[in-house]
Design an enzyme around this catalytic site. Structure first.
Site, short mmCIF file in Angstrom:
data_model
loop_
_atom_site.label_atom_id
_atom_site.label_comp_id
_atom_site.label_asym_id
_atom_site.label_seq_id
_atom_site.Cartn_x
_atom_site.Cartn_y
_atom_site.Cartn_z
N ASP A 1 0.83 -1.21 0.00
CA ASP A 1 0.00 0.00 0.00
C ASP A 1 0.87 1.26 0.00
O ASP A 1 2.01 1.24 0.47
CB ASP A 1 -0.91 -0.03 1.25
CG ASP A 1 -2.07 0.93 1.13
OD1 ASP A 1 -2.33 1.42 0.01
OD2 ASP A 1 -2.72 1.21 2.16
N HIS B 1 2.23 3.57 -8.99
CA HIS B 1 2.06 2.15 -9.30
C HIS B 1 3.25 1.65 -10.12
O HIS B 1 3.74 0.55 -9.91
CB HIS B 1 0.75 1.92 -10.07
CG HIS B 1 -0.47 2.26 -9.27
ND1 HIS B 1 -0.62 1.87 -7.96
CD2 HIS B 1 -1.59 2.96 -9.57
CE1 HIS B 1 -1.78 2.31 -7.49
NE2 HIS B 1 -2.39 2.97 -8.45
N GLU C 1 -12.40 -4.48 -4.21
CA GLU C 1 -12.96 -3.13 -4.05
C GLU C 1 -12.20 -2.09 -4.88
O GLU C 1 -12.65 -0.96 -5.03
CB GLU C 1 -12.91 -2.71 -2.57
CG GLU C 1 -13.93 -3.42 -1.68
CD GLU C 1 -13.54 -4.86 -1.35
OE1 GLU C 1 -12.33 -5.14 -1.20
OE2 GLU C 1 -14.45 -5.72 -1.27
N LEU D 1 10.36 -21.12 -3.90
CA LEU D 1 9.36 -20.19 -3.35
C LEU D 1 8.05 -20.22 -4.14
O LEU D 1 8.06 -20.22 -5.37
CB LEU D 1 9.95 -18.76 -3.40
CG LEU D 1 9.02 -17.62 -3.00
CD1 LEU D 1 8.74 -17.65 -1.50
CD2 LEU D 1 9.62 -16.26 -3.38
N ARG E 1 -5.14 -1.53 8.98
CA ARG E 1 -6.34 -2.32 8.67
C ARG E 1 -6.00 -3.44 7.70
O ARG E 1 -4.95 -3.45 7.07
CB ARG E 1 -7.47 -1.43 8.16
CG ARG E 1 -7.14 -0.64 6.92
CD ARG E 1 -8.34 0.17 6.43
NE ARG E 1 -7.90 1.11 5.40
CZ ARG E 1 -7.57 2.38 5.64
NH1 ARG E 1 -7.64 2.87 6.85
NH2 ARG E 1 -7.15 3.16 4.65
N GLU F 1 1.27 -12.92 12.63
CA GLU F 1 1.84 -11.77 13.33
C GLU F 1 1.73 -10.57 12.41
O GLU F 1 2.12 -10.64 11.24
CB GLU F 1 3.32 -12.04 13.68
CG GLU F 1 3.52 -13.16 14.68
CD GLU F 1 2.89 -12.84 16.03
OE1 GLU F 1 2.87 -11.66 16.42
OE2 GLU F 1 2.41 -13.78 16.70
C1 IPE Z 1 -5.50 -2.67 -0.13
O1 IPE Z 1 -5.17 -1.34 -0.28
C2 IPE Z 1 -5.48 -3.37 -1.46
C3 IPE Z 1 -4.16 -3.56 -2.04
C4 IPE Z 1 -3.02 -3.23 -1.51
C5 IPE Z 1 -4.14 -4.22 -3.33
P1 IPE Z 1 -6.27 -0.19 -0.45
O2 IPE Z 1 -5.52 1.08 -0.61
O3 IPE Z 1 -7.22 -0.56 -1.52
O4 IPE Z 1 -7.02 -0.26 0.95
P2 IPE Z 1 -7.90 0.85 1.68
O5 IPE Z 1 -8.93 1.32 0.72
O6 IPE Z 1 -6.99 1.95 2.10
O7 IPE Z 1 -8.46 0.13 2.86
C1 IPE Z 2 -1.57 0.30 -3.30
O1 IPE Z 2 -1.36 1.65 -3.35
C2 IPE Z 2 -1.81 -0.30 -4.67
C3 IPE Z 2 -3.18 -0.75 -4.90
C4 IPE Z 2 -4.15 -0.71 -4.04
C5 IPE Z 2 -3.47 -1.28 -6.21
P1 IPE Z 2 -2.57 2.70 -3.31
O2 IPE Z 2 -2.92 3.03 -4.72
O3 IPE Z 2 -3.66 2.21 -2.47
O4 IPE Z 2 -1.85 3.94 -2.65
P2 IPE Z 2 -2.48 4.97 -1.61
O5 IPE Z 2 -3.04 4.15 -0.47
O6 IPE Z 2 -3.55 5.71 -2.33
O7 IPE Z 2 -1.34 5.82 -1.19
MG MG Z 3 -4.12 2.41 -0.51
#
Ligand code: IPE
Ligand code: IPE
Ligand code: MG
Length: 278
Positions: free
Chosen positions: A35, A52, A82, A146, A210, A223
């Site tokens: 994330d 990304h 989602e 792996l 979360r 963990e």
């Molecule tokens: C969780 O991250 C999904 C992935 C890392 C693929 P999100 O950025 O979608 O989660 P929320 O919306 O902050 O909970």
């Molecule tokens: C995680 O990074 C990648 C995916 C969920 C695909 P985010 O795109 O959720 O990045 P933030 O949370 O907006 O910084």
């Molecule tokens: Mg995110």
């Protein structure tokens, strides 16, 4: 674990970290919620998709490091059920990057003896993406090192619903619906992760506390490790730090720690205080 030292030099900041890891107590299965790509880009006044793009290299490096460490399985959350709520352009970029990653990494997956798999509701993905996922899975299916699982269009609740429906359907076709009694083993055998051990360590980057619908069943006793590092900045050092933190944890699974277990002291104390319940 020896293979890890081949790509580091003594004096590297990660060298000392790697040396303090106990090779006999590695997590068998690491799961990662990757994330923070969007925030990484915003901090640089770049569009989210640039984050990304920058998140591809840490995937490569993490896969390689886990293979060299001797981890059995690595499950990476790449796209949640989602994430379709995001703008079309962002979603399209994510699929393009996935295909780019699969094509570019295929030779390295083979070289490093890695078995690739994709987890999630894959049937709704485009033919092109599905074909490439399938090809990578087939090509690497004979490898024995792996196991890398990419969670794509993955949702933990959907996974459980799919498993339950599979159980019901099978019982119905066998004419045994009336006598159906669901067990944990029956559910586990029908999850996308069937055959994999549960994750021992769940890492989330970017500081969010979360789970976001990831591996709800499988992380019952994982963990948890949250780092503020944003995914595009996640390096070997971050992974090793997470493994070290994991090795410092006392995993009790509802029981008592090894130190407390055989303690006579506790029994005598209870007796002295007259609180023995035996
Ligand atoms: C969780 O991250 C999904 C992935 C890392 C693929 P999100 O950025 O979608 O989660 P929320 O919306 O902050 O909970
Ligand atoms: C995680 O990074 C990648 C995916 C969920 C695909 P985010 O795109 O959720 O990045 P933030 O949370 O907006 O910084
Ligand atoms: Mg995110």
């Amino acid at each position: 674990m020896k293979a890890l030292f081949e790509v580091m030099r003594p004096g590297d900041p990660d060298w000392a970290l790697a040396e303090s890891i106990d090779a006999a107590r590695l997590p068998k299965h690491i799961a990662i919620i990757m994330d923070g790509n969007g925030r990484w880009a915003r901090k640089r006044s770049l569009p989210r998709v640039a984050g990304h793009r920058a998140g591809v290299e840490p995937v490569r490096l993490t896969v390689e490091t886990c293979a060299r460490l001797g981890i059995d399985a690595l499950t990476l959350y790449a796209f949640s059920s989602e994430n379709w709520k995001r703008p079309r352009g962002e979603v399209d970029t994510l699929w393009r990057l996935l295909r780019f990653y699969l094509r570019r990494e295929a030779p390295d997956l083979m070289k490093n003896n890695i078995r690739f798999n994709a987890l999630g509701r894959l049937e709704v993905l485009s033919d092109q993406v599905r074909r490439e996922l399938d090809e990578t899975r087939r090509m690497t299916s004979g490898n024995t090192g792996l196991r890398v699982n990419l969670a794509i269009n993955y949702g933990g609740r959907t996974e459980l619903v799919d498993a339950m429906n599979a159980i019901v359907d099978e019982a119905r076709s066998a004419g045994r619906l009336d006598a159906l009694a669901v067990t944990e083993e029956m559910i586990e055998a029908r999850l996308y992760t069937a055959g994999l051990p549960d994750p021992d360590l769940l890492i989330r980057t970017s500081g969010e506390m979360r789970i976001s619908n990831f591996l709800l069943w499988q992380i019952a006793y994982a963990e948890l490790y949250v780092t503020d590092t944003l995914w595009p900045d996640f390096g070997r050092k971050d992974l090793l730090e997470a493994v070290l933190a994991y090795q410092g944890r006392d995993r009790r699974f509802g029981g008592l720690s090894t130190a407390a277990k055989g303690s006579q002291e506790d029994d005598s104390l209870a007796e002295a205080l007259g609180v023995s319940l035996r």
